[in-house]
Design a protein around this motif. Structure first.
Motif, PDB file in Angstrom:
ATOM      1  N   SER A   1     -15.845 -54.441  90.508  1.00 10.19           N
ATOM      2  CA  SER A   1     -16.180 -53.433  89.516  1.00 10.19           C
ATOM      3  C   SER A   1     -17.181 -53.959  88.498  1.00 10.19           C
ATOM      4  CB  SER A   1     -14.907 -52.962  88.810  1.00 10.19           C
ATOM      5  OG  SER A   1     -14.058 -52.334  89.732  1.00 10.19           O
TER       6      SER A   1
ATOM      7  N   THR B   1     -20.918 -50.475  89.517  1.00 13.74           N
ATOM      8  CA  THR B   1     -19.983 -49.354  89.417  1.00 13.74           C
ATOM      9  C   THR B   1     -19.759 -48.972  87.964  1.00 13.74           C
ATOM     10  OG1 THR B   1     -18.017 -50.770  89.267  1.00 13.74           O
ATOM     11  CG2 THR B   1     -18.760 -50.161  91.479  1.00 13.74           C
TER      12      THR B   1
ATOM     13  N   THR C   1     -13.011 -47.422  89.857  1.00 15.23           N
ATOM     14  CA  THR C   1     -13.485 -47.727  91.202  1.00 15.23           C
ATOM     15  C   THR C   1     -12.691 -48.911  91.732  1.00 15.23           C
ATOM     16  OG1 THR C   1     -15.714 -47.039  90.564  1.00 15.23           O
ATOM     17  CG2 THR C   1     -15.506 -48.259  92.613  1.00 15.23           C
TER      18      THR C   1
ATOM     19  N   VAL D   1     -13.500 -44.295  94.917  1.00 16.46           N
ATOM     20  CA  VAL D   1     -14.231 -43.890  93.724  1.00 16.46           C
ATOM     21  C   VAL D   1     -13.424 -42.796  93.029  1.00 16.46           C
ATOM     22  CG1 VAL D   1     -16.408 -43.005  92.814  1.00 16.46           C
ATOM     23  CG2 VAL D   1     -16.403 -44.393  94.904  1.00 16.46           C
TER      24      VAL D   1
END
Length: 413
Positions: free
Chosen positions: A32, A127, A131, A199
């Motif tokens: 992430s 990201t 996530t 996601v």
């Protein structure tokens, strides 16, 4: 050309949340907040930027091949296109609160436990929001012994934070380092065969870490009095009643029926309660961008050059739309054919731009005419061309430079 070796295997549903391959833990580094700085592009770069680039995950097992499969996690029974549940634009693949999608893809080839450290160290992603990243692990050649494991920033059992090198078991909440996981996989004859991205859901963040073990009490408590048996006989079991067995897992068992199966971790479903996005993911030899694929372009600083200029001082070329940090080569020819120019390699910058001078080989550019100069990205296969007009040198070749001769000038008349 097929750039990937198709990995014909199956990812199973349910081992997520159950004991992994006979292990009690199986875990991955969180991507992430990527901290791996790549100085060169991966061998393969692709842009996955439209609904047609994703295949809906089948209701049966999801194959781990060189394509992306997807499923809605907020409504697994819903079909349609991924863009019915997510947005694909310059921000990447994004979902709003209340939506979530799962993505899965196979590695080009299985990764052995001895190479797990290198695989984990090379994982990076861009990201936002909720996530989750996970790896699919398979024991030996048995596709029924697969599971998904998740990344975490939580400290391992020794209380040590190793960032993206820590991995969490969704069934127990226990955390291992990469080296510990590799040792477990080695004992189980297991390999990493694919990867999963969720996601809109932070699975690792919602898994409850078990409390630390308490010390054994110093005194043994006195036994309680055993109640006397009653006169009432115990009801005999009826015929056909199964004998007691081990507790049934709270997460689905058997094969992976959908990408939403792992959401039963920690004995409860995880809600899509936050927005999230992913714009880039690098793992193993492949980088995937979920942003719109750029259009590669090339231009010449000067669109014409004499034959001597082209083959001695060269021509200045600029290019754009390539993958960040990839190697870009050049070719020269006509509209129908082109030949690679030996020794010409540019390194694209972080924005995919290149710039440099190319000296054209005299055996490829041996006369005046119109040539096509091309740039090719080795990782992305992005190509761009531009037309170069080569003119003939001045009659008699290059005019000599006048050299003054000393002497006395004589004027008449």
């Amino acid at each position: 050309m097929d750039l990937h070796t198709v990995l014909r295997s199956r990812i199973t549903a349910a081992a997520v949340g159950a004991s992994v391959l006979g292990l009690t833990a199986a875990l991955v580094p969180a991507v992430s907040n990527a901290d791996v700085q790549a100085t060169a592009a991966s061998r393969i770069v692709t842009w996955t930027d439209s609904a047609s680039d994703f295949t809906a995950a089948p209701e049966g097992t999801v194959p781990l091949t060189d394509e992306w499969y997807w499923a809605s996690l907020s409504d697994p029974s819903n079909s349609g296109k991924i863009t019915d549940h997510a947005t694909l634009d310059e921000d990447g693949l994004s979902v709003s609160e209340g939506e979530a999608v799962g993505l899965v893809r196979g590695l080009s080839k299985p990764v052995a436990p001895s190479n797990l450290g290198a695989l984990a160290a090379g994982i990076s992603a861009t990201t936002t929001g909720a996530t989750t990243f996970g790896l699919a692990i398979r024991e030996g050649g048995d596709s029924s012994a697969e599971t998904v494991v998740f990344a975490t920033d939580a400290p391992n059992g020794e209380g040590v934070h190793e960032g993206r090198n820590n991995w969490i078991d969704p069934s127990t909440g226990e955390v291992e380092s990469t080296s510990e996981l590799a040792a477990d996989l080695q004992d189980a004859d297991a390999t990493v065969v694919g990867y999963v991205v969720y996601v809109g859901i932070d699975i690792a963040g919602e898994i409850t870490t078990p409390p630390p073990a308490t010390e054994e009490p110093t005194e043994t408590p006195a036994p309680t009095e055993t109640p006397a048996p009653t006169d009432e006989p115990t009801t005999a079991p009826t015929e056909g009643t199964p004998t007691p067995s081990e507790p049934v897992d709270t997460v689905p068992g058997g094969e992976l029926k959908s990408l939403s199966s792992p959401l039963g971790s920690s004995a409860k479903p995880l809600a899509a309660d936050a927005s999230g996005s992913i714009s880039a993911l690098r793992i193993d030899d492949t980088t995937t961008y979920f942003t719109p694929q750029p259009t590669a372009a090339a231009r010449l600083v000067t669109e014409t050059a004499t034959l001597t200029e082209a083959t001695t001082t060269g021509v200045r070329v600029q290019g754009s739309g390539f993958a960040p940090n990839e190697v870009v080569t050049a070719a020269i020819g006509d509209a129908a054919d082109a030949v690679a120019i030996p020794g010409v390699q540019f390194r694209a910058d972080a924005d995919g731009n290149v710039s440099g001078t190319i000296v054209l080989p005299a055996d490829l550019v041996d006369s005046a005419g119109t040539y096509v100069l091309g740039l090719v990205g080795l990782s992305s296969a992005q190509t761009a061309t531009v037309t170069l007009v080569v003119t003939a040198d001045a009659a008699g070749g290059t005019a000599p430079v006048a050299v003054p001769v000393p002497g006395t000038a004589t004027f008449t008349g």
